[in-house]
Design an enzyme around this catalytic site. Sequence first.
Site, PDB file in Angstrom:
ATOM      1  N   LEU C 104       6.608  -4.725  -0.621  1.00 28.59           N
ATOM      2  CA  LEU C 104       7.449  -4.358  -1.763  1.00 28.59           C
ATOM      3  C   LEU C 104       6.637  -3.597  -2.801  1.00 28.59           C
ATOM      4  O   LEU C 104       5.474  -3.908  -3.059  1.00 28.59           O
ATOM      5  CB  LEU C 104       8.048  -5.613  -2.386  1.00 28.59           C
ATOM      6  CG  LEU C 104       8.878  -6.499  -1.453  1.00 28.59           C
ATOM      7  CD1 LEU C 104       9.593  -7.580  -2.245  1.00 28.59           C
ATOM      8  CD2 LEU C 104       9.879  -5.684  -0.636  1.00 28.59           C
ATOM      9  N   GLY C 149       5.806  -7.709   2.547  1.00 29.57           N
ATOM     10  CA  GLY C 149       7.094  -7.113   2.902  1.00 29.57           C
ATOM     11  C   GLY C 149       7.011  -6.234   4.145  1.00 29.57           C
ATOM     12  O   GLY C 149       7.994  -6.102   4.876  1.00 29.57           O
ATOM     13  N   ASN C 172       1.117 -12.538   3.253  1.00 31.69           N
ATOM     14  CA  ASN C 172      -0.026 -12.935   2.422  1.00 31.69           C
ATOM     15  C   ASN C 172       0.342 -13.164   0.961  1.00 31.69           C
ATOM     16  O   ASN C 172      -0.527 -13.104   0.089  1.00 31.69           O
ATOM     17  CB  ASN C 172      -1.122 -11.869   2.529  1.00 31.69           C
ATOM     18  CG  ASN C 172      -0.671 -10.537   1.975  1.00 31.69           C
ATOM     19  OD1 ASN C 172       0.483 -10.155   2.177  1.00 31.69           O
ATOM     20  ND2 ASN C 172      -1.559  -9.849   1.273  1.00 31.69           N
ATOM     21  N   GLU C 173       1.621 -13.400   0.700  1.00 28.45           N
ATOM     22  CA  GLU C 173       2.080 -13.553  -0.690  1.00 28.45           C
ATOM     23  C   GLU C 173       1.229 -14.564  -1.470  1.00 28.45           C
ATOM     24  O   GLU C 173       0.920 -14.337  -2.650  1.00 28.45           O
ATOM     25  CB  GLU C 173       3.548 -13.981  -0.703  1.00 28.45           C
ATOM     26  CG  GLU C 173       4.530 -12.844  -0.470  1.00 28.45           C
ATOM     27  CD  GLU C 173       4.666 -12.457   0.997  1.00 28.45           C
ATOM     28  OE1 GLU C 173       3.943 -13.028   1.842  1.00 28.45           O
ATOM     29  OE2 GLU C 173       5.488 -11.582   1.304  1.00 28.45           O
TER      30      GLU C 173
END
Lengths: 296, 296, 296
Positions: C104, C149, C172-173
């Site tokens: 994103l 994303g 990997n947020e």
Amino acid sequence: MSLHCSWLLRQSCWKPYLSAVTFNSVRHFVARSQREFSSNGKLVDVAVNENTGISTVTMQRLPVNSLNLELLQELYSVLDTLEKDRSRGMILTSASPTVFSAGLDILEMYKPKQDRAVAFWTTLQDVWLKLFGSSYPTVAAINGHSPAGGCLVALSCEYRVMVGPKYTIGLNETQLGIVAPKWFQFSMKNVISSRQAELALTTGRLFTTDEALKIGLIDEVATDKADAIAKAEKFLVGMSKISATARKLAKLSCRQEPLEWLVANKKKDLQEFIGFINQPAVQMGLDHYLESLKKK
Amino acid sequence: MSLHCSWLLRQSCWKPYLSAVTFNSVRHFVARSQREFSSNGKLVDVAVNENTGISTVTMQRLPVNSLNLELLQELYSVLDTLEKDRSRGMILTSASPTVFSAGLDILEMYKPKQDRAVAFWTTLQDVWLKLFGSSYPTVAAINGHSPAGGCLVALSCEYRVMVGPKYTIGLNETQLGIVAPKWFQFSMKNVISSRQAELALTTGRLFTTDEALKIGLIDEVATDKADAIAKAEKFLVGMSKISATARKLAKLSCRQEPLEWLVANKKKDLQEFIGFINQPAVQMGLDHYLESLKKK
Amino acid sequence: MSLHCSWLLRQSCWKPYLSAVTFNSVRHFVARSQREFSSNGKLVDVAVNENTGISTVTMQRLPVNSLNLELLQELYSVLDTLEKDRSRGMILTSASPTVFSAGLDILEMYKPKQDRAVAFWTTLQDVWLKLFGSSYPTVAAINGHSPAGGCLVALSCEYRVMVGPKYTIGLNETQLGIVAPKWFQFSMKNVISSRQAELALTTGRLFTTDEALKIGLIDEVATDKADAIAKAEKFLVGMSKISATARKLAKLSCRQEPLEWLVANKKKDLQEFIGFINQPAVQMGLDHYLESLKKK
């Protein structure tokens, strides 16, 4: 690079808090926890590493860490304090040289006083909710046999290092003529496949360290307790680089369904336990079992 | 040592019963079942081993054990008797030298009489509920090809030994232009991973014995039928040391969701089947398919 | 041989349609889609192979295919057209030589205009519903890094071929201090085990191509983009032999729960995103992050 919202961040049941524990607060915690637990904590020892902030929690109800009401209460108190003090991580291990935990203490079920039996099972539920749903990262350093309730406690951690090759681990309730409650099964299915869980639960199989590694019941094998602790620390130190809030929310999101299940079914699960131990056949079975132990 | 309550023990829907079948009752069962099934059982043969109490159930609707109403009714009757007689275990196999079961008999769907079509699908549902939810342990000794409904029957057992290397197994409905119902999929996902199940179901793939072993669709490979039976017996004899009640409750707890799903959706699932086979396009497809078979 | 009904065939939400796309209609689609997208499609290119009917969809918002509103809108439009035109299959890839998609676009979240932020997240939800629930088969040809994303988009396809060995992929947020929404997690658990997903999500781990292959996050490794496209085509050509309707229904049945979850929770999920990006702490974090990028 990217950024996502967290659906959990606004959930009322899991209040997010600040992620970083400052070095001072860790030191403060060390001092406080040592004071706190050295006075009361006969069955559970807590030692905090000042450099890493990692707590080593040692069950020491010898000889085999049978989980009775008092051990569970102390364990709950420790887990609760770690939660409130925003621990950097916990290693759960045993003071016994051969047993991590032998599971629930059957004396809690033999000719039970109802009040104590209720407190016993409720505390077990609460320990699981605290441990399975802890904000801080958790590792079981399994330095000995870990059947039934001992396996449950290990499964509730996020990572398992087990000393090999001579010990065994598993939800072997079926071998004892009983059945692991639903949330025990959830804990197992969170770690191994449905297929392996069905085979393990229906046969009540105890796995050797190597077998446990193969199916994923444990994550790493260690040569001895010191090696297990070292490997557990390495896992936790890796975690310390990650935002504590984000890490916690990711963990709780992954474990949401089992946690919500027990919260919703706590009373029913307790009633089933009480109903079970009050059956004459069950008491007779325990009677015979305890007699056989005396003869040994 | 430890002891847990069973949340299932008090569930009204699964009545627990005594675990041990005495040697006498096994012999009695042998005599009774042989009498019972030798007279009526043209499509299913039952042989009980007097020493182990294990029943070998052989589908013998040759040439390919197509599952028509009568075969399913006999199978249901056998499974029901084994349940009531507290069987020590069942091995399901085929009298065909090359086919375990070719799946549902398409003649049950071609120009169907509505009453018979309803009976057919309802009996299939009931066979699955009996087999997938049996109290006694079950092994499929897959001594030949096992596509579609044949695979469903094998998947509903607790353990699968398959003769290799030349046979195939899988839910290949998609290859035939149709879709495996939800409970077929549950049966597959109880055994292999979601990932493998999605790939297998969307492609309708048939797996060779070795491929099936690799993804966990079967548990063991055998050299021939006798070897498959021997390996199935070994699995069941291992089970015989475990409390039958505890084993059953553990199994039913693991399989609870799929079983409850079909019980709750039985009518809807039936209506969808009836609606499906009454579509002109489906009848035309069957017409063409049967024509093509005649030409061979 | 066997035949089963499809419980899905009658579901109102997924209207089945004819399976075969004739060669003429494919050619027509080629002509139309090339006309359509060559005029409007600056951020997404579509090329249809006349022989196979397979569309190659290339994200080309260089340098790193950050998923902003416009890229997502174009992607949605392409996916919608492929759906309506009954595509034989799609390969999703990138025009960048080193990045599949960086996830994103954080500028969509930095000092956001509320209307645009709502459109952004809603379009992301819609792209996922279209892609994860597409009727036609989909393959990600991952020719570069694919974090967050980018990984979501790849996971939403049915098959993943990734160029190795130097790229990485993962949700990997957590590493960025945030949490992957529930439907991101569903997409991951549809592909890898619960155990691997919990470890990956709590640590926010990025996997190398080989690591990703080992845990099943991708299905095949390719030497370069051309090889990835070739392998993707091979998978899709294999699919073309299967009834499109049956294939679609099998896929949607496997993916039913995640799809239904987002449809039911779309508003709540949007509100959480909007609430998240409007937090001062989040804006401050983005501010610092963007400052640090400028200095590089």
